[in-house]
Design a protein around this motif. Sequence first.
Motif, PDB file in Angstrom:
ATOM      1  N   PHE A  15       0.936  -1.158  -0.114  1.00 38.93           N
ATOM      2  CA  PHE A  15       0.008   0.093  -0.044  1.00 38.93           C
ATOM      3  C   PHE A  15       0.741   1.440  -0.050  1.00 38.93           C
ATOM      4  O   PHE A  15       0.437   2.133  -0.488  1.00 38.93           O
ATOM      5  N   ASN A  16       1.979   1.291   0.576  1.00 38.16           N
ATOM      6  CA  ASN A  16       3.129   2.349   0.361  1.00 38.16           C
ATOM      7  C   ASN A  16       3.450   2.580  -0.938  1.00 38.16           C
ATOM      8  O   ASN A  16       3.528   3.841  -1.342  1.00 38.16           O
ATOM      9  N   ARG A  68       0.516   3.894  -2.709  1.00 36.29           N
ATOM     10  CA  ARG A  68       0.175   5.459  -2.366  1.00 36.29           C
ATOM     11  C   ARG A  68       1.169   6.297  -3.183  1.00 36.29           C
ATOM     12  O   ARG A  68       0.774   7.530  -3.557  1.00 36.29           O
ATOM     13  N   ILE A  82      -6.027   4.500   0.490  1.00 37.32           N
ATOM     14  CA  ILE A  82      -5.032   4.039   0.755  1.00 37.32           C
ATOM     15  C   ILE A  82      -4.428   4.559   1.985  1.00 37.32           C
ATOM     16  O   ILE A  82      -3.754   3.669   2.816  1.00 37.32           O
ATOM     17  N   ASN A  83      -4.354   5.717   2.410  1.00 42.41           N
ATOM     18  CA  ASN A  83      -3.699   6.464   3.616  1.00 42.41           C
ATOM     19  C   ASN A  83      -4.600   5.722   4.940  1.00 42.41           C
ATOM     20  O   ASN A  83      -4.243   5.655   5.813  1.00 42.41           O
ATOM     21  N   LEU A  97      -3.432   2.421   5.484  1.00 49.55           N
ATOM     22  CA  LEU A  97      -2.032   2.379   6.062  1.00 49.55           C
ATOM     23  C   LEU A  97      -2.136   2.614   7.435  1.00 49.55           C
ATOM     24  O   LEU A  97      -1.498   2.220   8.468  1.00 49.55           O
ATOM     25  N   TYR A 145      -0.803   6.295  -6.593  1.00 49.84           N
ATOM     26  CA  TYR A 145      -2.140   7.180  -6.597  1.00 49.84           C
ATOM     27  C   TYR A 145      -2.046   7.937  -5.421  1.00 49.84           C
ATOM     28  O   TYR A 145      -2.653   7.708  -4.535  1.00 49.84           O
ATOM     29  N   SER A 146      -1.409   9.137  -5.693  1.00 50.30           N
ATOM     30  CA  SER A 146      -1.204   9.861  -4.589  1.00 50.30           C
ATOM     31  C   SER A 146      -2.659  10.909  -4.237  1.00 50.30           C
ATOM     32  O   SER A 146      -2.900  11.381  -3.130  1.00 50.30           O
ATOM     33  N   GLY A 150      -6.365   7.643  -3.260  1.00 50.07           N
ATOM     34  CA  GLY A 150      -5.135   8.017  -2.257  1.00 50.07           C
ATOM     35  C   GLY A 150      -5.737   8.025  -0.812  1.00 50.07           C
ATOM     36  O   GLY A 150      -4.920   7.654   0.008  1.00 50.07           O
ATOM     37  N   LYS A 151      -6.774   8.571  -0.701  1.00 53.48           N
ATOM     38  CA  LYS A 151      -7.500   8.823   0.754  1.00 53.48           C
ATOM     39  C   LYS A 151      -7.687   7.436   1.091  1.00 53.48           C
ATOM     40  O   LYS A 151      -7.371   6.965   2.569  1.00 53.48           O
TER      41      LYS A 151
END
Length: 91
Positions: A22-23, A26, A38-39, A42, A29-30, A35-36
């Motif tokens: 996932f990093n 990230r 994925i964050n 994490l 797909y920032s 991106g949200k």
Amino acid sequence: MTAETIILVFTLAIYLIIIFVFNKARMKYSGGKIGKVINLILVTVSLLFISDYLVFLESYLDSESLDILRSIFRTAGLGFLAYGGAKIADS
């Protein structure tokens, strides 16, 4: 090796794989909802990782305090996931 040690090593491998994948995603797909999400994943995995590996503080804390800390980190991780997921789904 005890059964608890084997389980800790196995979950450590799973956590590291999830964090690595996932990093990497990230970085690709920032922005946007992906991106949200994925964050969110994490942060949730990090909080669950901390709650599982608080067992190493066993020599410094009594079992009741350790259980309280473990519950706080798990609740924080799942609460963060629920709140963030609802916020993303709402937008």
